[in-house]
Structure formats: C-alpha cells, structure tokens
Design a protein around this motif. Structure first.
Motif, PDB file in Angstrom:
ATOM      1  N   UNK A  56       0.856  -1.180   0.000  1.00 16.52           N
ATOM      2  CA  UNK A  56       0.000   0.000   0.000  1.00 16.52           C
ATOM      3  C   UNK A  56       0.887   1.223   0.000  1.00 16.52           C
ATOM      4  N   UNK A  57       0.401   2.287  -0.594  1.00 22.73           N
ATOM      5  CA  UNK A  57       1.134   3.537  -0.627  1.00 22.73           C
ATOM      6  C   UNK A  57       0.483   4.500   0.349  1.00 22.73           C
ATOM      7  N   UNK A  58       1.308   5.114   1.186  1.00 27.13           N
ATOM      8  CA  UNK A  58       0.829   6.081   2.161  1.00 27.13           C
ATOM      9  C   UNK A  58       1.483   7.423   1.874  1.00 27.13           C
ATOM     10  N   UNK A  59       0.796   8.501   2.280  1.00 31.21           N
ATOM     11  CA  UNK A  59       1.253   9.845   1.964  1.00 31.21           C
ATOM     12  C   UNK A  59       1.420  10.682   3.223  1.00 31.21           C
ATOM     13  N   UNK A  60       2.331  11.622   3.159  1.00 32.53           N
ATOM     14  CA  UNK A  60       2.637  12.508   4.275  1.00 32.53           C
ATOM     15  C   UNK A  60       1.473  13.473   4.516  1.00 32.53           C
ATOM     16  N   UNK A  65       1.681  16.288   5.973  1.00 33.10           N
ATOM     17  CA  UNK A  65       2.176  17.665   5.951  1.00 33.10           C
ATOM     18  C   UNK A  65       2.492  18.160   4.545  1.00 33.10           C
ATOM     19  N   UNK A  66       3.151  17.318   3.731  1.00 35.46           N
ATOM     20  CA  UNK A  66       3.552  17.779   2.395  1.00 35.46           C
ATOM     21  C   UNK A  66       2.889  17.002   1.257  1.00 35.46           C
ATOM     22  N   UNK A  67       2.306  15.838   1.549  1.00 32.16           N
ATOM     23  CA  UNK A  67       1.597  15.067   0.527  1.00 32.16           C
ATOM     24  C   UNK A  67       2.455  14.114  -0.280  1.00 32.16           C
ATOM     25  N   UNK A  68       3.758  14.026  -0.010  1.00 29.64           N
ATOM     26  CA  UNK A  68       4.608  13.116  -0.771  1.00 29.64           C
ATOM     27  C   UNK A  68       4.511  11.691  -0.228  1.00 29.64           C
ATOM     28  N   UNK A  69       4.989  10.738  -1.024  1.00 24.76           N
ATOM     29  CA  UNK A  69       4.931   9.334  -0.630  1.00 24.76           C
ATOM     30  C   UNK A  69       5.852   9.066   0.549  1.00 24.76           C
ATOM     31  N   UNK A  70       5.383   8.224   1.457  1.00 26.82           N
ATOM     32  CA  UNK A  70       6.163   7.855   2.633  1.00 26.82           C
ATOM     33  C   UNK A  70       6.894   6.545   2.410  1.00 26.82           C
ATOM     34  N   UNK A  71       8.033   6.393   3.047  1.00 20.89           N
ATOM     35  CA  UNK A  71       8.772   5.135   3.057  1.00 20.89           C
ATOM     36  C   UNK A  71       8.378   4.385   4.318  1.00 20.89           C
ATOM     37  N   UNK A  72       8.162   3.086   4.198  1.00 26.11           N
ATOM     38  CA  UNK A  72       7.733   2.265   5.330  1.00 26.11           C
ATOM     39  C   UNK A  72       8.901   1.426   5.821  1.00 26.11           C
ATOM     40  N   UNK A 113       6.980   5.219   9.542  1.00 25.02           N
ATOM     41  CA  UNK A 113       6.844   5.863   8.247  1.00 25.02           C
ATOM     42  C   UNK A 113       7.743   7.092   8.216  1.00 25.02           C
ATOM     43  N   UNK A 114       8.517   7.217   7.136  1.00 23.02           N
ATOM     44  CA  UNK A 114       9.475   8.314   7.000  1.00 23.02           C
ATOM     45  C   UNK A 114       9.161   9.101   5.739  1.00 23.02           C
ATOM     46  N   UNK A 115       9.153  10.430   5.869  1.00 21.77           N
ATOM     47  CA  UNK A 115       8.943  11.301   4.718  1.00 21.77           C
ATOM     48  C   UNK A 115      10.301  11.819   4.249  1.00 21.77           C
ATOM     49  N   UNK A 116      10.717  11.463   3.026  1.00 26.78           N
ATOM     50  CA  UNK A 116      12.017  11.932   2.540  1.00 26.78           C
ATOM     51  C   UNK A 116      12.029  13.438   2.240  1.00 26.78           C
ATOM     52  N   UNK A 136      -1.771   9.595   5.514  1.00 24.22           N
ATOM     53  CA  UNK A 136      -2.894   9.601   4.587  1.00 24.22           C
ATOM     54  C   UNK A 136      -2.857   8.333   3.744  1.00 24.22           C
ATOM     55  N   UNK A 137      -4.004   7.692   3.602  1.00 19.44           N
ATOM     56  CA  UNK A 137      -4.074   6.453   2.834  1.00 19.44           C
ATOM     57  C   UNK A 137      -4.407   6.714   1.369  1.00 19.44           C
TER      58      UNK A 137
END
Length: 52
Positions: A3-7, A9-16, A25-28, A40-41
């Motif tokens: 599954x892809x999850x989103x930040x 705060x900024x809306x970018x893809x998160x790394x799990x 979950x980490x936001x690059x 965000x799912x």
C-alpha cells in the motif's frame, strides 16, 4: 500487496520501515518520521505544500 501512504504535511509518498515488530513511516521530503495515526491512505487531491 504494497500500500502507498502519503505525508499529512507535504503530501509526498512515505517510506515504510519494519523493525522490532514496529512499523514506522518516514517522509524523505520533510526528513522526519510520521505517526501512523496521521498518515494519509489516499493521495491528497490538492497540493498541500502550496497552501503554506
């Protein structure tokens, strides 16, 4: 199935990351960990970063 999850705060893809029975979950883009309660799912319809 990945599954892809989103930040939230900024809306970018998160790394799990899975470690020691914990899921993180980490936001690059923000360069910080995000709480699993806040992620965000679905991809944000608006660009969140443009609102700031």
């Amino acid at each position: 199935m990945n599954k892809t999850y989103y930040c939230p705060d900024c809306g970018s893809k998160l790394e799990k990351f899975n470690a020691c029975a914990a899921i993180n979950y980490f936001c690059p883009k923000c360069k910080e960990l995000k709480s699993s309660k806040r992620i965000l799912k679905e991809q944000p319809k608006e660009d969140i970063s443009a609102q700031k």
